[in-house]
Design an enzyme around this catalytic site. Structure first.
Site, PDB file in Angstrom:
ATOM      1  CB  SER A 146      -0.878  -0.001   1.260  1.00 13.04           C
ATOM      2  OG  SER A 146      -1.508   1.250   1.459  1.00 13.04           O
ATOM      3  CE1 TYR A 159      -3.534  -1.944   5.538  1.00 17.00           C
ATOM      4  CE2 TYR A 159      -3.423   0.258   4.597  1.00 17.00           C
ATOM      5  CZ  TYR A 159      -3.579  -1.108   4.436  1.00 17.00           C
ATOM      6  OH  TYR A 159      -3.769  -1.635   3.181  1.00 17.00           O
TER       7      TYR A 159
END
Length: 260
Positions: A146, A159
């Protein structure tokens, strides 16, 4: 695309029950690949395989129900794949996020879940399948991380930590496996509108999930990311796309999103 004179290329795709993983497995099958579609929800994998058969695609989907955090289950799948002819490509798509808590309020259970799925799940799959990829002679590992792996943001600490861990793993893996002629690709998407990611992250709150994408013209779709993943693994093997950062035009940076 495979033809009748050559054996099909074979991939293992984790996270294939929904979103980017499902779209990637489907796109590979459309291009003639044999795909082992791995994920926790067996009924969704069977539905995917049925769709591929119904469309009369050149490729094939073989359902492989498992949880990537279960190392024994991942190892059993590797044994199955080896017995059925092996594989040349592993696409680690499984991942996810829980919560948007700040570090000061960090929920260890959510952080642990993210680390197990995003980092240890990738580790389990790599450990299990690298012997097959090395034996093939021209193996490929693609890890989906990501933009959170390279840019921190408020509310993203857990995250960020998990995806930065997966990013570091991927970089080390590339160095380690070059001598075995295994190429290692990393795809780092930004804002992707899928049916589950933000909803799961926000505890099932659909309205909150919808607000994440509100006013954003054309966020990335699962199919957009799948197309990039498939392109990367179908390039001639000596071509390695080390890192592919992709965002919608409306997301100029992690902190700048144009909302109309």
């Amino acid at each position: 695309m495979a033809d009748s004179s050559t054996p099909p290329r074979t991939a293992v795709v984790t996270g294939a029950t929904s979103g980017i993983g499902r779209a990637t497995a489907l796109e590979l099958a459309r291009r003639g690949w044999r795909v082992y579609a791995a994920g926790r929800r067996a009924e969704r994998l069977e539905q995917l395989a049925a769709q591929v058969r119904a469309e009369g695609l050149m490729g094939e989907v073989r359902p492989a129900p498992l949880d990537v955090t279960d190392a024994a289950a991942v190892g059993a799948l590797a044994d199955r794949v080896a017995a059925e002819g092996g594989a040349d490509t592993l696409l680690n798509i499984a991942g996810g996020a829980q919560g948007v808590d700040a570090v000061a309020d960090g929920d260890p259970s959510g952080w642990e879940w993210m680390f197990r799925v995003n980092v240890l799940g990738t580790l389990n799959a790599c450990r299990a399948f690298l012997p097959l990829l090395r034996a093939h002679g021209e193996g490929t590992v693609l890890n989906l991380t990501s933009t959170a792996a390279i840019v921190a943001y408020e509310g993203g600490a857990g995250y960020n930590a998990a995806k930065m861990g997966a990013h570091g793993l991927t970089g080390a893996l590339r160095l380690e496996e070059a001598e075995h002629n295994v190429r290692v690709v990393e795809v780092l998407p930004g804002m992707v509108h899928t049916e589950e990611f933000s909803k799961n992250r926000l505890g099932g709150d659909q309205s909150a999930a919808d607000a994440v994408y509100a006013g954003v013209e054309k966020p990335l779709t699962a199919e957009d990311v799948a197309e990039v993943c498939v392109h990367a693994v179908e390039l001639p093997h000596h071509v390695n796309l080390d890192q592919i950062v992709m965002r919608p035009v409306a997301q100029a940076a992690q902190h700048k999103v144009i909302r109309r």
